[in-house]
Design an enzyme around this catalytic site. Structure first.
Site, PDB file in Angstrom:
ATOM      1  N   ARG A  52       0.827  -1.208   0.000  1.00 23.88           N
ATOM      2  CA  ARG A  52       0.000   0.000   0.000  1.00 23.88           C
ATOM      3  C   ARG A  52       0.862   1.260   0.000  1.00 23.88           C
ATOM      4  NH1 ARG A  52      -0.646   4.674   2.898  1.00 23.88           N
ATOM      5  NH2 ARG A  52      -0.287   3.485   4.808  1.00 23.88           N
ATOM      6  N   ASP A  53       1.547   1.515   1.095  1.00 24.52           N
ATOM      7  CA  ASP A  53       2.336   2.737   1.221  1.00 24.52           C
ATOM      8  C   ASP A  53       3.505   2.740   0.248  1.00 24.52           C
ATOM      9  OD1 ASP A  53       3.020   5.181   2.190  1.00 24.52           O
ATOM     10  OD2 ASP A  53       3.563   4.533   4.191  1.00 24.52           O
ATOM     11  N   CYS A  64       4.669   9.707   0.040  1.00 27.91           N
ATOM     12  CA  CYS A  64       3.286  10.187   0.142  1.00 27.91           C
ATOM     13  C   CYS A  64       2.998  11.183  -0.979  1.00 27.91           C
ATOM     14  CB  CYS A  64       3.064  10.867   1.500  1.00 27.91           C
ATOM     15  SG  CYS A  64       1.425  11.606   1.689  1.00 27.91           S
ATOM     16  N   HIS A  66       6.042   4.665  12.506  1.00 31.39           N
ATOM     17  CA  HIS A  66       6.005   4.608  11.046  1.00 31.39           C
ATOM     18  C   HIS A  66       6.988   5.655  10.527  1.00 31.39           C
ATOM     19  CE1 HIS A  66       3.529   3.953   7.252  1.00 31.39           C
ATOM     20  NE2 HIS A  66       4.225   5.044   6.935  1.00 31.39           N
ATOM     21  N   HIS A  93       9.752   7.297   7.854  1.00 28.41           N
ATOM     22  CA  HIS A  93      10.278   7.407   6.498  1.00 28.41           C
ATOM     23  C   HIS A  93      11.749   7.806   6.592  1.00 28.41           C
ATOM     24  CE1 HIS A  93       6.548   7.245   3.882  1.00 28.41           C
ATOM     25  NE2 HIS A  93       6.081   7.134   5.109  1.00 28.41           N
ATOM     26  N   ASN A 128       9.590   4.424   3.095  1.00 30.68           N
ATOM     27  CA  ASN A 128       9.598   3.983   4.484  1.00 30.68           C
ATOM     28  C   ASN A 128      10.932   3.332   4.829  1.00 30.68           C
ATOM     29  OD1 ASN A 128       6.773   3.777   3.315  1.00 30.68           O
ATOM     30  ND2 ASN A 128       6.311   3.591   5.477  1.00 30.68           N
TER      31      ASN A 128
END
Length: 302
Positions: free
Chosen positions: A20-21, A245, A212, A214, A254
């Site tokens: 997803r990310d 993002c 989370h 990055h 990430n």
């Protein structure tokens, strides 16, 4: 103080968010068949949590336009939680039809990023997420909450801890089981992480928080380390360091799952993940995106 005397946890949960990310910001569309094959590889690696897609309007995230097909067609492995991001009730309905295990809702700690990302103010976002949480729980699903821009906003700069507390408390009130604290633009440093966690851990138990990070400025792993020392045992990461993002200019990938695993394994912290299987999955998706991924472990493996 020597490293051996530090109070690191014996076990850590790694949440793989690459499908997803990791893919949401890719300009090269990865075919549905390749996404499914990749997630199936991840399922066999020992990961216990995989965020497989996002049920956001495909107009906004075209890279994940095949969310339903992917979620429906992957091979489910017992013991693995398959999660998906949902923005509203319409997205939730599609996610429920695809039989996802956990619903992830999201919002920002900073007003401007929230408006850019969701097109609503923070106060306007709360009722929508409350509806999603209520319906998801009624359908027998658990709910996870993402809070973005916890350590810095690309539009507003530093974000105060009181705002992070306010957003987190509201998400817990709507029924999320856990909150993932996002360093969306990779702005955090270890001292900043320590100060933020020192405040948040006075209000929330460590087992209900995840980190989370990055790696925009190369500090993600250092921030993981200080989080471990603060008692956090739950981390989001993306295989190969994929990510970014669309609504956070300059945000890079990430922290790489394979780099994270290498460090945790070397420190004797259990994850249940098989490094070679994970690296094989990283190499697979690297070939599909058609460019070298930033993971150091993958570069060494190659």
């Amino acid at each position: 103080m020597t490293v051996s005397n530090r109070n690191y946890p014996k076990k850590v949960t790694v949440n793989e968010v690459g499908p997803r990310d990791g893919l949401q910001n890719e300009k090269t569309f990865i075919s549905t068949e390749d996404k499914i094959a990749w997630i199936n590889q991840l399922s066999q690696s020992g990961l216990s949590y995989i965020e497989v897609t996002s049920f956001v309007n495909p107009k906004w995230i075209p890279a994940l336009a095949d969310a339903y097909e992917v979620a429906k067609q992957i091979d489910r492995v017992s013991g693995v939680t398959y999660a998906a991001l949902v923005p509203n009730l319409k997205g939730l309905q599609r996610g429920l039809e695809a039989n996802i295990d956990e619903v992830a809702v999201f919002m920002s700690a900073s007003e401007t990023h929230n408006k850019k990302n969701i097109n609503k103010s923070i106060n306007e976002t709360f009722p929508i997420l409350k509806e999603v949480g209520k319906e998801a729980i009624a359908a027998g699903k658990t709910v996870r909450g993402y809070v973005s821009t916890v350590f810095g906003c690309p539009y507003e700069g530093p974000v105060c801890a009181e705002q992070v507390l306010r957003v987190s408390e509201t998400l817990f009130d709507i029924g999320v089981r856990e909150i993932s604290l996002g360093d969306t633009i990779g702005a955090a440093n270890p001292l900043q992480v320590e100060k933020m966690l020192d405040i948040l851990l006075k209000r929330f138990p460590s087992e209900r928080l995840a980190m989370h990070f990055h790696d925009t400025r190369g500090l993600a792993m250092a921030n993981v380390l200080i989080s471990l020392e603060m008692g956090i045992t739950n981390f989001d990461s993306s295989i190969g360091g994929l990510g970014g993002c669309p609504y956070a200019p300059g945000a890079s990938g990430n922290v790489a799952t394979d780099d994270l695993l290498y460090m945790l394994d070397g420190m004797g912290i259990q994850t249940g993940i098989h490094q070679e299987k994970l690296l094989a999955a990283a190499k697979f998706i690297q070939e599909k995106v058609g460019r070298p991924l930033p993971s150091h472990s993958l570069q060494a493996f190659n």
